[in-house]
Design a protein around this motif. Structure first.
Motif, PDB file in Angstrom:
ATOM      1  N   TYR A  73      35.341  13.912  15.498  1.00 38.30           N
ATOM      2  CA  TYR A  73      34.102  14.533  15.945  1.00 38.30           C
ATOM      3  C   TYR A  73      32.869  13.877  14.917  1.00 38.30           C
ATOM      4  O   TYR A  73      33.095  13.534  13.764  1.00 38.30           O
ATOM      5  N   GLY A  74      31.880  13.648  15.701  1.00 40.82           N
ATOM      6  CA  GLY A  74      30.635  13.252  14.606  1.00 40.82           C
ATOM      7  C   GLY A  74      30.032  12.094  15.285  1.00 40.82           C
ATOM      8  O   GLY A  74      30.082  11.837  16.393  1.00 40.82           O
ATOM      9  N   PRO A  75      28.905  11.632  14.327  1.00 39.40           N
ATOM     10  CA  PRO A  75      29.009  11.913  12.916  1.00 39.40           C
ATOM     11  C   PRO A  75      28.203  12.977  12.702  1.00 39.40           C
ATOM     12  O   PRO A  75      27.256  13.430  13.654  1.00 39.40           O
ATOM     13  N   TYR A  76      28.314  13.614  11.590  1.00 41.60           N
ATOM     14  CA  TYR A  76      27.395  14.884  11.058  1.00 41.60           C
ATOM     15  C   TYR A  76      26.708  14.505   9.894  1.00 41.60           C
ATOM     16  O   TYR A  76      27.274  13.816   9.120  1.00 41.60           O
ATOM     17  N   GLU A  77      25.476  15.036   9.609  1.00 45.28           N
ATOM     18  CA  GLU A  77      24.836  14.927   8.520  1.00 45.28           C
ATOM     19  C   GLU A  77      25.447  15.892   7.757  1.00 45.28           C
ATOM     20  O   GLU A  77      25.481  17.089   7.654  1.00 45.28           O
ATOM     21  N   ALA A  78      25.841  15.559   6.419  1.00 47.93           N
ATOM     22  CA  ALA A  78      26.727  16.089   5.437  1.00 47.93           C
ATOM     23  C   ALA A  78      26.283  17.487   5.049  1.00 47.93           C
ATOM     24  O   ALA A  78      26.744  18.478   5.151  1.00 47.93           O
ATOM     25  N   LYS A  79      24.727  17.639   4.669  1.00 42.03           N
ATOM     26  CA  LYS A  79      24.336  18.624   4.046  1.00 42.03           C
ATOM     27  C   LYS A  79      24.122  19.954   5.067  1.00 42.03           C
ATOM     28  O   LYS A  79      24.538  21.124   4.777  1.00 42.03           O
ATOM     29  N   ASP A  80      23.842  19.688   6.322  1.00 47.00           N
ATOM     30  CA  ASP A  80      23.421  20.570   7.236  1.00 47.00           C
ATOM     31  C   ASP A  80      24.744  21.166   7.840  1.00 47.00           C
ATOM     32  O   ASP A  80      25.054  22.180   8.117  1.00 47.00           O
ATOM     33  N   PHE A  81      25.664  20.341   7.898  1.00 48.85           N
ATOM     34  CA  PHE A  81      27.123  20.545   8.383  1.00 48.85           C
ATOM     35  C   PHE A  81      27.625  21.642   7.281  1.00 48.85           C
ATOM     36  O   PHE A  81      28.114  22.417   7.943  1.00 48.85           O
ATOM     37  N   ILE A  82      27.811  21.191   6.120  1.00 50.06           N
ATOM     38  CA  ILE A  82      28.242  22.411   5.064  1.00 50.06           C
ATOM     39  C   ILE A  82      27.566  23.823   5.048  1.00 50.06           C
ATOM     40  O   ILE A  82      28.069  24.845   5.074  1.00 50.06           O
ATOM     41  N   ASP A  83      26.165  23.464   4.936  1.00 48.22           N
ATOM     42  CA  ASP A  83      25.223  24.750   4.938  1.00 48.22           C
ATOM     43  C   ASP A  83      25.422  25.599   6.301  1.00 48.22           C
ATOM     44  O   ASP A  83      25.252  26.792   5.967  1.00 48.22           O
ATOM     45  N   GLU A  84      25.736  25.129   7.442  1.00 42.25           N
ATOM     46  CA  GLU A  84      25.882  25.784   8.375  1.00 42.25           C
ATOM     47  C   GLU A  84      27.195  26.505   8.814  1.00 42.25           C
ATOM     48  O   GLU A  84      27.740  27.138   9.617  1.00 42.25           O
ATOM     49  N   GLY A  85      28.312  25.967   7.601  1.00 45.83           N
ATOM     50  CA  GLY A  85      29.732  26.477   7.824  1.00 45.83           C
ATOM     51  C   GLY A  85      30.450  25.758   8.783  1.00 45.83           C
ATOM     52  O   GLY A  85      31.512  26.345   9.227  1.00 45.83           O
ATOM     53  N   ARG A  86      30.154  24.680   9.344  1.00 46.87           N
ATOM     54  CA  ARG A  86      30.814  24.001  10.455  1.00 46.87           C
ATOM     55  C   ARG A  86      32.277  23.491   9.851  1.00 46.87           C
ATOM     56  O   ARG A  86      33.097  23.169  10.963  1.00 46.87           O
ATOM     57  N   HIS A  87      32.053  23.380   8.602  1.00 47.89           N
ATOM     58  CA  HIS A  87      33.503  22.773   8.082  1.00 47.89           C
ATOM     59  C   HIS A  87      34.613  23.668   8.509  1.00 47.89           C
ATOM     60  O   HIS A  87      35.688  23.136   8.114  1.00 47.89           O
ATOM     61  N   LEU A  88      34.347  24.864   8.442  1.00 53.11           N
ATOM     62  CA  LEU A  88      35.474  25.839   8.641  1.00 53.11           C
ATOM     63  C   LEU A  88      36.328  25.525  10.047  1.00 53.11           C
ATOM     64  O   LEU A  88      37.249  26.176   9.982  1.00 53.11           O
ATOM     65  N   TYR A  89      35.923  24.920  10.883  1.00 54.56           N
ATOM     66  CA  TYR A  89      36.321  24.759  12.288  1.00 54.56           C
ATOM     67  C   TYR A  89      37.039  23.567  12.204  1.00 54.56           C
ATOM     68  O   TYR A  89      37.812  23.071  13.342  1.00 54.56           O
ATOM     69  N   PHE A  90      37.211  22.934  11.147  1.00 51.18           N
ATOM     70  CA  PHE A  90      37.893  21.452  11.065  1.00 51.18           C
ATOM     71  C   PHE A  90      39.241  21.413  10.162  1.00 51.18           C
ATOM     72  O   PHE A  90      39.103  22.271   9.009  1.00 51.18           O
ATOM     73  N   ASP A  91      40.005  20.720  10.319  1.00 45.91           N
ATOM     74  CA  ASP A  91      41.298  20.492   9.588  1.00 45.91           C
ATOM     75  C   ASP A  91      41.102  19.569   8.494  1.00 45.91           C
ATOM     76  O   ASP A  91      41.700  19.725   7.398  1.00 45.91           O
TER      77      ASP A  91
END
Length: 291
Positions: free
Chosen positions: A180-198
């Protein structure tokens, strides 16, 4: 699986590595989890233990097969046994050690950038590579499946141009890989979306370092994407001031153990396929005709 043997390389790492290892093994449960064999100098270990008043005891050995369970073992490197092979570095010796299931590398070599490696924290796997291409994303998916036990992993692409990412994602769909993506790294981490990916994948550079710094809270571990021997390393220097070398080393050992178990299960499930359930008589006729 029987008690795992983890080789820990110290010989070229400097005095601090000995101190860190001895402090890490002040916790008796560390020695109970696996058979730890450190490659280093006995005299240096004794010196650092006395200087820092550390209570950790260790068994001095010359060969890994002499290691005792339930305590830290220190394998003298270079060996003092006459006729013993002398590898160029303790890492090379550990990689060649058939008794070791995995390696935790504490030497400066562990911090050298690799074409692909995984930077690990308590809640994220960040795959860092030179460039994000279809081949590297395929390799990353294989690592996450084999070494972390995540079948059909969900992978987020960070910091890549949309046109290129869309093309790679289409190629991954043909291979059955979910990206999935691409995502802007800072917003992606700040929003906690990384928790939904392996796993997350990002190209090497300052953005990757900043992203990892924002992810790291308790510890940081490097994992070399190596098809043969499992190699992890404590992340140096610590990402944050309150991070300790001891925590990083302990988790590097934990990760080496977990990876060894996952990889063994993955490989075992894909070997020794079932034999045919029927007997093809045509093979018999061919054999008789040849005779």
């Amino acid at each position: 699986m029987s008690n795992l043997t983890i080789a820990i390389t110290l010989a070229e790492a400097g005095n601090e590595a000995y101190t860190t290892l001895l402090k890490a093994y002040e916790d008796p449960t560390m020695a109970e989890l696996c058979t730890a064999v450190a490659y280093g100098d006995k005299n240096e270990a004794l010196k650092q233990r006395k200087e820092h008043e550390i209570q950790t005891n260790f068994l001095s050995i010359q060969q890994t097969k002499e290691a005792g369970e339930g305590r830290l073992n220190l394998r003298q490197f270079p060996s003092t046994v006459e006729g013993a092979p002398q590898e160029a570095t303790s890492l090379q010796a550990a990689l060649n050690d058939e008794e070791a299931d995995a390696v935790v590398d504490c030497t400066p070599a562990s911090q050298q950038p690799l074409p692909m490696e995984v930077w690990l924290t308590e809640d994220a796997r960040l795959v860092v590579c030179d460039t994000i291409e279809a081949d590297t994303l395929t390799a990353a998916a294989h690592v996450i499946e084999r070494d972390y036990g995540c079948l059909s992993p969900r992978i987020a692409i960070l910091g890549l141009q949309k046109e290129k990412a869309d093309d790679i994602i289409l190629q991954m769909q043909d291979k059955g890989i979910t990206a999935y993506g691409p995502y802007e790294a800072k917003d992606f981490i700040d929003e906690g979306r990384h928790l939904y990916f392996d796993g997350l994948i990002i190209a090497r550079g300052k953005e990757a370092e900043d992203t990892f710094a924002s992810l790291c809270k308790e510890y940081a571990v490097r994992h070399a994407c190596n098809e043969s021997k499992i190699v992890t390393a404590p992340f140096q220097p610590p990402i944050h001031a309150d991070d300790t070398d001891v925590a990083n080393l302990r988790h590097a050992v934990y990760q080496a153990m977990d990876t060894a178990v996952c990889r063994a299960e993955y490989d075992t499930a894909r070997t020794n396929p079932l034999q045919k359930l029927f007997h093809d008589k045509r093979d018999d006729r061919r054999h008789n005709n040849i005779e």
